[in-house]
Design an enzyme around this catalytic site. Structure first.
Site, short mmCIF file in Angstrom:
data_model
loop_
_atom_site.label_atom_id
_atom_site.label_comp_id
_atom_site.label_asym_id
_atom_site.label_seq_id
_atom_site.Cartn_x
_atom_site.Cartn_y
_atom_site.Cartn_z
CB ALA A 130 -7.25 8.91 8.88
N GLY A 175 -6.97 4.07 5.32
CA GLY A 175 -7.89 3.24 6.10
C GLY A 175 -9.07 2.74 5.29
CD GLU A 178 -4.95 0.34 7.11
OE1 GLU A 178 -3.99 -0.20 7.67
OE2 GLU A 178 -5.43 1.45 7.47
CD GLU A 198 -2.20 4.21 5.42
OE1 GLU A 198 -3.31 3.79 5.77
OE2 GLU A 198 -1.63 3.86 4.35
#
Length: 328
Positions: A130, A175, A178, A198
């Site tokens: 992020a 992310g 991900e 996270e």
């Protein structure tokens, strides 16, 4: 054409009471009443303009953050998604995500694409996760809406009909991992670090990681990795089934990419429709009971029976030659 688009944007602005912002050759209309109009593929996100107006650049000619490269010659059919947001280590910011969505949408409708490789052009990093500087400017509802869009992007990548490969030559965190998890296959340099970190930031994986990681490495191990925010290297990732191949890093820092390209070249000669149907059968079948999965396999198999490629495969076997598949 560019002049015409600018005139149209100006006309729309005068009608809607908004201002036009241009970035990376894409025009965004930001109405003053609080609705942010994205390009057609993204729709309208009400209440987003206040935060977005703080991030959007007004100058043209800003560096491209995500781009496509279509390989040629013997590699025709392999397409690379190039992540090149150097200053922010490929952090998942608004412009980056919007551009990625646009390119992935283009690839999903291109029958000439046979394999997609996601790679980074930023040394030492695949994707840092992020963009915390942008996220700090969001209120709660804006943050929730943005993460929903990020989750949607990962689903969009996972839904590409062709095989996808993530080449992790550097850090893939939050992310960023991900994104790699949304791909079908992963290669990594042994020196690369990856993890869903996270919980160390007061969050949980919100772009599919909490669901894809357990399906990949098992529930108990996924819980350990997510609860602790632990990072693992490429070799460990290989041992737990997080990546398909791990290689020693080379002097140019692109060993995982070269391994991904090698893997793509192994897929490339195979019948394109058969590969697509195999992907669909596995992706859909793994989510249901075995009886339903068998029915899915049957439907996918039925779609390859009438193809010319199947006939070519049989003929090549009988004639003892390499098949020449056309995707028909």
């Amino acid at each position: 054409m560019t002049t015409l688009l600018r005139r149209l944007s100006g006309s729309m602005c005068s009608l809607l009471g908004c201002r036009a912002v241009t970035h990376n050759r894409t025009s965004y209309l930001i109405p003053r009443d609080g609705a942010w109009l994205l390009p057609a593929c993204s729709g309208s996100l009400t209440g987003y303009s206040r935060a977005q107006s703080r991030w959007q650049h007004t100058e043209t000619g800003d560096p491209v953050e995500v781009d496509l490269k279509r390989l040629e010659g013997k590699d025709d059919g392999i397409v690379e998604v190039l992540m090149c947001r150097h200053k922010a280590r490929n952090a998942l910011g608004h412009v980056f995500v919007s551009r990625m969505r646009e390119l992935v949408s283009t690839l999903s409708n291109d029958s000439a694409v046979r394999v997609v490789v996601f790679r980074s052009l930023v040394p030492g990093v695949f994707c840092a996760g992020a963009d915390l500087k942008e996220r700090a400017l969001m209120n709660n509802s804006e943050s929730d809406l943005f993460v929903h869009g990020l989750r949607s992007l990962m689903t969009q990548i996972a839904s590409l009909p062709t095989p996808t490969i993530a080449a992790m030559d550097g850090a893939a965190l939050g992310g960023g991992l991900e994104l790699a998890l949304a791909c079908d296959l992963r290669t990594a340099a042994r020196s690369a670090q990856m993890g869903l970190i996270e919980t160390t930031r007061g969050l949980l994986p919100g772009a599919g990681g909490s669901q894809r990681l357990p399906r990949m490495v098992g529930l108990a191990l996924a819980k350990e990795l997510i609860f602790t925010g632990k990072r693992v290297g490429g070799q460990t990732a290989l041992e737990i089934g997080l990546v398909n191949r791990a290689v020693d890093q080379n002097q140019t820092g692109d060993a995982a990419y070269r391994e991904a390209l090698s893997l793509a070249r192994e897929i490339l000669p195979q019948a394109p429709i058969a590969v697509r149907m195999a992907k669909e059968a596995m992706n859909k079948g793994v989510e249901v009971d075995i009886s339903s999965a068998m029915a899915i396999e049957r439907m996918c198999y039925a779609r390859v029976i009438p193809t010319r490629d199947r006939q070519e495969g049989m003929a090549a076997f009988i004639e003892k030659r390499a098949p020449q598949y056309t995707g028909e």
